[in-house]
Design a protein around this motif. Structure first.
Motif, short mmCIF file in Angstrom:
data_model
loop_
_atom_site.label_atom_id
_atom_site.label_comp_id
_atom_site.label_asym_id
_atom_site.label_seq_id
_atom_site.Cartn_x
_atom_site.Cartn_y
_atom_site.Cartn_z
N GLN A 99 16.04 25.67 -7.07
CA GLN A 99 15.95 25.47 -5.63
C GLN A 99 14.57 24.98 -5.19
O GLN A 99 14.46 24.09 -4.34
CB GLN A 99 16.27 26.78 -4.91
CG GLN A 99 17.72 27.22 -5.03
CD GLN A 99 17.96 28.55 -4.34
OE1 GLN A 99 17.19 28.98 -3.48
NE2 GLN A 99 19.05 29.23 -4.73
N TYR A 100 13.51 25.56 -5.77
CA TYR A 100 12.18 25.18 -5.33
C TYR A 100 11.84 23.74 -5.74
O TYR A 100 11.14 23.03 -5.02
CB TYR A 100 11.12 26.16 -5.86
CG TYR A 100 11.09 26.31 -7.36
CD1 TYR A 100 10.36 25.44 -8.16
CD2 TYR A 100 11.79 27.34 -7.99
CE1 TYR A 100 10.33 25.59 -9.54
CE2 TYR A 100 11.77 27.49 -9.36
CZ TYR A 100 11.03 26.61 -10.13
OH TYR A 100 11.01 26.75 -11.50
N ASN A 311 19.55 32.58 -10.52
CA ASN A 311 18.98 31.58 -9.61
C ASN A 311 17.57 31.15 -10.01
O ASN A 311 16.84 30.56 -9.24
CB ASN A 311 18.96 32.11 -8.17
CG ASN A 311 17.98 33.28 -8.02
OD1 ASN A 311 17.50 33.84 -9.00
ND2 ASN A 311 17.70 33.65 -6.78
N LEU A 313 14.97 33.04 -10.58
CA LEU A 313 13.87 33.86 -10.07
C LEU A 313 13.11 34.54 -11.20
O LEU A 313 11.87 34.51 -11.23
CB LEU A 313 14.39 34.91 -9.08
CG LEU A 313 13.33 35.83 -8.48
CD1 LEU A 313 12.24 35.02 -7.79
CD2 LEU A 313 13.97 36.82 -7.50
N SER A 324 6.73 26.72 -7.68
CA SER A 324 7.67 27.84 -7.59
C SER A 324 7.11 29.03 -6.82
O SER A 324 7.86 29.84 -6.29
CB SER A 324 8.07 28.31 -8.99
OG SER A 324 6.95 28.84 -9.69
N TRP A 327 8.50 29.98 -3.31
CA TRP A 327 9.90 30.37 -3.38
C TRP A 327 10.07 31.76 -4.00
O TRP A 327 10.97 32.52 -3.62
CB TRP A 327 10.65 29.32 -4.19
CG TRP A 327 12.10 29.58 -4.38
CD1 TRP A 327 13.11 29.32 -3.50
CD2 TRP A 327 12.72 30.15 -5.55
NE1 TRP A 327 14.32 29.68 -4.05
CE2 TRP A 327 14.11 30.19 -5.30
CE3 TRP A 327 12.24 30.61 -6.76
CZ2 TRP A 327 15.02 30.69 -6.23
CZ3 TRP A 327 13.15 31.11 -7.69
CH2 TRP A 327 14.51 31.15 -7.42
N VAL A 328 9.21 32.11 -4.96
CA VAL A 328 9.31 33.41 -5.62
C VAL A 328 9.18 34.54 -4.60
O VAL A 328 10.00 35.46 -4.56
CB VAL A 328 8.24 33.57 -6.72
CG1 VAL A 328 8.12 35.02 -7.17
CG2 VAL A 328 8.58 32.70 -7.92
N GLU A 330 9.56 34.36 -1.38
CA GLU A 330 10.67 34.24 -0.43
C GLU A 330 11.90 34.96 -0.96
O GLU A 330 12.61 35.64 -0.21
CB GLU A 330 10.95 32.76 -0.21
CG GLU A 330 12.06 32.46 0.76
CD GLU A 330 12.31 30.96 0.85
OE1 GLU A 330 13.42 30.54 0.49
OE2 GLU A 330 11.38 30.22 1.22
N GLN A 331 12.15 34.82 -2.26
CA GLN A 331 13.33 35.43 -2.87
C GLN A 331 13.10 36.89 -3.26
O GLN A 331 14.01 37.73 -3.16
CB GLN A 331 13.72 34.64 -4.13
CG GLN A 331 14.11 33.20 -3.86
CD GLN A 331 15.39 33.07 -3.08
OE1 GLN A 331 16.37 33.73 -3.37
NE2 GLN A 331 15.38 32.21 -2.06
N LEU A 332 11.88 37.21 -3.72
CA LEU A 332 11.61 38.53 -4.28
C LEU A 332 11.33 39.59 -3.22
O LEU A 332 11.72 40.75 -3.38
CB LEU A 332 10.42 38.44 -5.24
CG LEU A 332 10.03 39.71 -6.00
CD1 LEU A 332 11.19 40.21 -6.85
CD2 LEU A 332 8.80 39.45 -6.86
#
Length: 343
Positions: A99-100, A311, A313, A324, A327-328, A330-332
């Protein structure tokens, strides 16, 4: 080996938040105008640039326009600096683009990257056919065998000591590449934006501060205690978490946890990831159904969470880079917030 091919070295590491803080505006045509418009901001940087490395010296006579990469990490560096590489290794092997990375490609208007099949290693002829001005190799484990074949093609930008294949931070790799590309100011901008965003994320979650954590990776050969004492402070600690007192019992060469010693994993927050799915030494169902695992305080009180791997992560945590990192977090962060809250 491409730095993103293997997950056997999974570890907690630095990351940042924000919507692609590391990416600038760029070209839509990798061959005709591969350097992004954002690169022009550093256009006054002096050339030629001479960069020594473990195998020789890269002499970059003028600002590069055509950049080739030899690892996914190097591709991430180029994209974070606002440059679309003329050719990269095919790390996805037909899988969806992370995604990133897709965000960066969309932002640069780059479409789909031109790639070479790296199943059998670096494809020297494919790289040479693109006539790059410079080759980025600051994020690969294969430079020891690649340098002699890559250097006749174009100046190779890589590390100054072979040991740095494992030890350099993503910030150091970014700055090395930026120097060769005339993008020192852009690299500083990316790093500063990521640092601020990390601090902002920590400030937004004061409940993280001081909570102990264990980060565990289920590998094919063992259950690994990855938040060991000697592990550099990574994304979890930058967000305010602290290692447990059990971390001193483990290190990079001694991090296996047996089923009889699952109590070693207990902490205020327990995080587990299964990047190999059912190919791990124990399946998710078997581990989480284990009576000793279920007796851990973190599990009983619901301060336990699985870090997603499907995904990318878990992989992005293991191999951080400027692309990355936003995004990490954002997701974590939502995963961590739920674990702390016991939800």
């Amino acid at each position: 080996m491409n730095r993103r091919r293997s997950l056997t070295a999974l570890a907690a590491t630095a990351a940042c938040v924000g919507l692609l803080a590391g990416c600038g505006d760029g070209s839509t045509d990798a061959k005709d105008k591969p350097a992004a418009a954002g690169a022009a901001a550093d256009g006054a940087q002096a050339f030629p640039v001479s960069l020594k490395n473990a195998w020789g010296t890269a002499e970059v006579k003028k600002k590069p326009l055509k950049v080739a990469t030899v690892s996914d990490g190097d591709t991430a560096i180029a994209l974070a600096l606002g440059i679309t590489p003329v050719i990269t290794p095919d790390i996805e092997d037909g899988d969806p683009v992370a995604q990133y990375k897709q965000r960066a490609l969309d932002k640069l208007g780059a479409g789909k990257l031109k790639t070479y099949d790296d199943t059998d290693g670096t494809a020297y002829e494919a790289i040479a056919a693109e006539a790059p001005d410079v080759i980025l190799g600051v994020n690969t484990w294969e430079m020891d065998k690649d340098y002699a074949k890559l250097s006749p093609i174009a100046p190779v930008v890589t590390y100054t000591d072979k040991a740095q294949a494992d030890t350099l931070t993503w910030q150091e790799r970014l700055k090395t590449a930026a120097k060769a590309l005339g993008l020192d100011a852009k690299a500083a901008e990316v790093i500063a934006a990521n640092e601020k965003a990390t601090a902002d994320a920590a400030a937004a979650h004061p409940e993280f501060k001081g909570k102990t954590y264990t980060y565990t990776v289920v590998h094919p050969e063992q259950i690994s205690f990855m938040s060991y004492e000697a592990q550099d402070p990574g994304v979890f600690e930058k967000l305010g978490f602290a290692k447990t007192d059990k971390a001193k019992n483990y290190g990079p060469d001694k991090n296996a946890v047996s089923l009889e010693n699952l109590d070693q994993l207990d902490a205020d927050v327990l995080l587990v990831t299964y990047p190999f799915g059912d190919r791990g030494v124990i399946s998710p169902t078997e581990l989480e159904g284990n009576k000793l695992f279920q007796s851990l305080n973190a599990v009983k009180t619901k301060h336990f969470a699985v870090v997603p791997s499907e995904n990318s992560l878990a992989q992005a945590i293991a191999y951080p880079d400027a692309l990355s990192a936003p995004w990490v977090i954002e997701q974590l962060t939502p995963v961590l917030a739920k674990a702390v809250a016991g939800q």
